[in-house]
Scaffold this active site. Structure first.
Site, short mmCIF file in Angstrom:
data_model
loop_
_atom_site.label_atom_id
_atom_site.label_comp_id
_atom_site.label_asym_id
_atom_site.label_seq_id
_atom_site.Cartn_x
_atom_site.Cartn_y
_atom_site.Cartn_z
N ASN A 47 12.43 -3.77 3.91
CA ASN A 47 11.06 -3.30 4.17
C ASN A 47 10.03 -4.39 3.86
OD1 ASN A 47 12.02 -0.65 4.76
ND2 ASN A 47 12.22 -0.30 2.56
N HIS A 142 9.48 12.04 2.57
CA HIS A 142 10.39 11.28 1.71
C HIS A 142 10.85 12.11 0.50
CE1 HIS A 142 11.41 7.98 -1.19
NE2 HIS A 142 11.94 7.49 -0.09
N GLU A 186 3.46 11.77 5.25
CA GLU A 186 3.44 10.30 5.29
C GLU A 186 2.56 9.87 6.46
OE1 GLU A 186 7.52 8.73 5.32
OE2 GLU A 186 8.14 10.45 4.13
N SER A 190 9.14 6.99 7.20
CA SER A 190 10.08 5.97 6.75
C SER A 190 11.36 5.89 7.57
CB SER A 190 10.44 6.20 5.28
OG SER A 190 11.06 7.46 5.12
N ASP A 215 1.11 9.67 2.01
CA ASP A 215 1.94 8.56 1.53
C ASP A 215 1.92 7.45 2.58
OD1 ASP A 215 4.13 6.84 1.11
OD2 ASP A 215 5.33 8.41 0.17
N HIS A 218 4.82 2.90 4.09
CA HIS A 218 5.26 2.02 5.18
C HIS A 218 4.11 1.54 6.07
CE1 HIS A 218 9.50 2.48 4.25
NE2 HIS A 218 9.15 3.71 3.88
N LYS A 247 7.21 -2.93 -0.44
CA LYS A 247 7.62 -3.05 0.97
C LYS A 247 6.75 -4.15 1.60
CE LYS A 247 8.70 1.85 0.59
NZ LYS A 247 10.09 1.76 0.16
C1 LIG Z 1 7.66 7.17 2.26
C2 LIG Z 1 8.11 6.59 0.96
N1 LIG Z 1 7.44 6.93 -0.16
C3 LIG Z 1 7.80 6.46 -1.36
C4 LIG Z 1 8.86 5.60 -1.50
C5 LIG Z 1 9.25 5.10 -2.85
O1 LIG Z 1 8.62 3.90 -3.12
P1 LIG Z 1 9.25 2.87 -4.17
O2 LIG Z 1 10.33 2.17 -3.44
O3 LIG Z 1 8.10 2.01 -4.57
O4 LIG Z 1 9.78 3.67 -5.31
C6 LIG Z 1 9.56 5.19 -0.37
C7 LIG Z 1 10.69 4.22 -0.52
O5 LIG Z 1 11.68 4.21 0.09
C8 LIG Z 1 9.20 5.71 0.88
O6 LIG Z 1 9.89 5.38 1.99
#
Ligand SMILES: Cc1ncc(COP(=O)(O)O)c(C=O)c1O
Length: 398
Positions: A47, A142, A186, A190, A215, A218, A247
């Site tokens: 990522n 997620h 989101e 993701s 969120d 990405h 990411k």
């Molecule tokens: C949409 C989403 N939120 C949160 C996270 C978690 O973030 P982190 O990798 O900083 O723990 C991810 C990670 O894969 C994600 O894809």
């Protein structure tokens, strides 16, 4: 304890081979390359969307922070871990996002699991004469967002993935019900790489007096004003936007952009902030450098967009679906787990690493290759992947 060991063994034995997870050693190098053992592969499974994880300017700032402040923060932010770098970075973030305040947390997972839960604990208003909050969530949110909801024992009202018409229906249906409303989604998804209509969800939130939690893990670095996400530039007091640094921003950690009121509440009530050691100085250094660079990386963002269109169009022209993707995340849905693994292995033999994503990370029957593009990739690398993908998918009859 003997009982625990044997039930763990039974659990592991029952996992079918294509779903059994193991950790593999990987060493990311510059130029979109990764080393697995002695083998070099073009990495389409990371990522690191802007290639910042290998950028010498981040390495330099991280190193200088470590030299000056050491390698550990020593305590939680509320004790002695709140170095001046935190406040500097949070101010930069609030300015870039266009919010009253920002708050750094140790990771996106930790933030979603504990910030969302802390907010829900206030929203839920449990007790005599109180009404349960109505929590509307995208079906493919997620896992960390599910954790946050579960930690607060909140019942989720799930709308079909990225279907705001369905969200509207559910909001309308529950119009007469008492309780606060909160919508959680989101902005760039993701696993599917499709994109939320931010304006429309904001409109629905306003119409139904709902708090909005978005969120942007990405989207951060890749989309929006200054590359700071699709919500950047106009976050209201009734919204909370999460972004991550692990990411597109090339290091580690997460932040939320929110009102001062919400920030103050979380400093007092969020276990992920209160009971965790603060981020180490070198991570803060890398974050600080990334925030200086990302607004000026429009050329890289444009290039990334072009790579995405090239790969999607190439796959679709040969009859392979990339779902609703319009971002740097491109899924090729295969379905059957064993075939997903087989295709990913064959691609590895041809020099390309792609994500082989299976349930429970994605819904049953939607096992897929998850291809992630980076501005560090050359056009030739992506063209090579396209040819390898098409020939491999044809070989296995997918
Ligand atoms: C949409 C989403 N939120 C949160 C996270 C978690 O973030 P982190 O990798 O900083 O723990 C991810 C990670 O894969 C994600 O894809």
């Amino acid at each position: 304890m003997v009982g625990l060991s044997s039930s763990i063994q039974e659990y592991l034995k029952a996992i079918p081979e294509p779903r059994y997870r193991i950790l593999k050693n990987s060493t990311p190098l510059s130029g979109g390359i990764i080393k697995r053992g002695e083998i070099r592969l073009v990495n389409f499974a990371s990522n690191d969307y802007l290639g910042l994880a290998q950028d010498p300017r981040l390495v330099e700032r991280a190193t200088s922070y470590a030299r000056e402040f050491g390698t550990g923060s020593g305590a939680s932010r509320l004790v002695t871990g709140n170095s001046p770098a935190y406040e500097l970075i949070e101010q930069k973030l609030a300015d870039l996002k266009g919010t009253e305040a920002a708050l750094l947390l140790n990771s996106g997972f930790q933030a979603n699991a504990t910030v969302l839960a802390s907010l829900l604990n206030k929203f839920l208003h449990r007790g005599p004469g109180k009404s349960e909050a109505l929590l509307f969530t995208d079906k493919l949110n997620h896992a960390s967002l599910h954790f946050g909801a579960q930690a607060a024992q909140a019942r989720q009202i799930r709308f079909r993935h990225n279907d705001l018409g369905h969200l509207e229906e559910l909001l309308e249906k529950s119009k007469e019900q008492p309780g606060n409303r909160i919508i959680v989604t989101e902005s760039v998804f993701s696993m599917d790489g499709d994109i939320l209509d931010v304006e429309r969800v904001r409109q629905l939130a306003r119409q139904h007096d709902a708090f909005l939690y978005i969120d942007e893990a990405h989207a951060t670095g890749v989309f929006g004003k200054n590359g700071m996400g699709l919500c950047a530039g106009g976050i209201s007091r009734d919204e909370l936007v999460l972004g991550t640094f692990g990411k597109g921003l090339g290091s580690y950690g997460a932040y939320i952009a929110c009102s001062q009121n919400v920030r103050d509440y979380l400093v007092n009530a969020c276990p992920g902030l209160i009971y965790a050691t603060a981020l180490p100085p070198q991570v803060l250094g890398a974050i600080d450098a990334a925030l200086d660079l990302v607004p000026g990386m429009e050329t890289q963002r444009q290039y990334l967009k072009e790579l995405g269109s090239f790969l999607r169009e190439g796959l679709e022209a040969r009859g392979f679906s990339t779902g609703g993707s319009t971002s740097q995340i491109i899924p090729v849905i295969i379905g059957d787990d064993a075939t997903v693994i087989q295709v990913a292995r064959k691609l590895e033999d041809k020099g390309y690493l792609v994500g082989a994503i299976r349930p429970p990370t994605v819904p049953e029957g939607s096992g897929r290759l998850r291809i992630t593009l980076s501005a560090a990739h050359s056009h030739d690398q992506v063209a090579g992947l396209l040819e390898a993908l098409v020939s491999t998918l044809e070989e296995v009859g997918s």
